[in-house]
Design an enzyme around this catalytic site. Sequence first.
Site, PDB file in Angstrom:
ATOM      1  N   HIS A 106     -32.638  -2.857 106.931  1.00  0.00           N
ATOM      2  CA  HIS A 106     -31.336  -3.236 106.398  1.00  0.00           C
ATOM      3  C   HIS A 106     -30.247  -2.845 107.393  1.00  0.00           C
ATOM      4  CE1 HIS A 106     -32.582  -3.531 101.870  1.00  0.00           C
ATOM      5  NE2 HIS A 106     -32.711  -4.676 102.503  1.00  0.00           N
TER       6      HIS A 106
ATOM      7  N   ASP B  16     -27.483  -1.222 107.414  1.00  0.00           N
ATOM      8  CA  ASP B  16     -26.934   0.130 107.523  1.00  0.00           C
ATOM      9  C   ASP B  16     -27.908   1.116 108.156  1.00  0.00           C
ATOM     10  OD1 ASP B  16     -28.486  -0.213 105.228  1.00  0.00           O
ATOM     11  OD2 ASP B  16     -27.468   1.382 104.133  1.00  0.00           O
ATOM     12  N   HIS B  17     -29.107   0.665 108.480  1.00  0.00           N
ATOM     13  CA  HIS B  17     -30.079   1.533 109.143  1.00  0.00           C
ATOM     14  C   HIS B  17     -30.379   1.098 110.576  1.00  0.00           C
ATOM     15  CE1 HIS B  17     -31.223   3.879 105.520  1.00  0.00           C
ATOM     16  NE2 HIS B  17     -30.696   2.811 104.942  1.00  0.00           N
TER      17      HIS B  17
ATOM     18  N   HIS C  77     -26.902   9.934 102.659  1.00  0.00           N
ATOM     19  CA  HIS C  77     -26.805   8.513 102.313  1.00  0.00           C
ATOM     20  C   HIS C  77     -26.125   8.315 100.955  1.00  0.00           C
ATOM     21  CE1 HIS C  77     -27.423   4.381 102.989  1.00  0.00           C
ATOM     22  NE2 HIS C  77     -28.624   4.210 102.473  1.00  0.00           N
TER      23      HIS C  77
END
EC number: 3.1.26.11
Length: 331
Positions: A58, A60-61, A297
């Site tokens: 994803h 955001d990673h 997170h």
Amino acid sequence: MLSAAVLGQPTRDNALWVTADSGKGQTRLLLDCGGHTLDTLPLHEVQATDHLLFSHLHMDHIAGFDDFFRVNFDRQSRENHLWGPPGAARILAHRLQGYWWNHAPQLRATWRIHEVDDAAVHTWRFELHEAFEIAHDEGRTPRTGPLIETPHLRVDAVPLQHQGPCLGYVLREPGRVNVDPAGLTRLDLTPGPWLAALKAGAEEVEIAGERRPAAPLRAELLREEAGDSLAYLTDFLLDEAELARLAPLLAGVRTLYLEAQYAPADADLAARNHHTTTEQGATLAARAGAQELVLLHLSRRYREADWREMLRAAQAIFPAARFAESWLRGT
């Protein structure tokens, strides 16, 4: 020893930087690479990364991957390894190819992408002099041992559920053999080169010119100590069935780095999106017998006052829970 640092800010992208230092050498790992997570990491550390391991792909990673790749794309001083769940090679290959490589024929770096599933690791090799255009299939290797093993560290993967393939990672140092100082005093012995031979498994050792059997000395003087360990799990469903499955896999791990995406009151939303609450993370830490829980997170839906409540909820179940350093003002 293992040293770990959470990269990135609360409610922003996060990653985990880990250094395993045996005193004789180091292994450096980057777990995920969200946007701006490398901003506070010294350049020489980014360039010394041995492996980059993605939990999943994803945005955001992976949004910080260009920053990592920019300073390492033609690295030949060490091997270049990227790890992730099934599908990682297809996605990451586009990242490697996504530049104008007009000077590629003069460059020589090799990159390997490893896809990890329950049964095997599938590896593809990409060559910079080919502008990364060809995925050289190096085959599947059955998962009969750790993903990564160095003299300082071993890394295993744990499958997670995040509406698609996702991986957690467990890092363990080798055990250590230490000399008991009280035993030396008790036996009136002076440390010397013979201790190295004793640790190495010699049948006899020479002490002050006298040959002595090693077995009784080993029993009196040597003490085995487990190495340090940590686990990194983010973006995953944590219902009762997953708690029961994961707790034994994490048994004995000293520090858990877990996502804290949702407050306990939003457990239904967490389940729907395959994320966890702080209470669920604390419950997993307690059942696994961890010594410490570091929460990361955080969702942008919460403010700092909410974070404190979320942390208190976790600490009510697992008192050794905390956020990453300096995430809360006054801590």
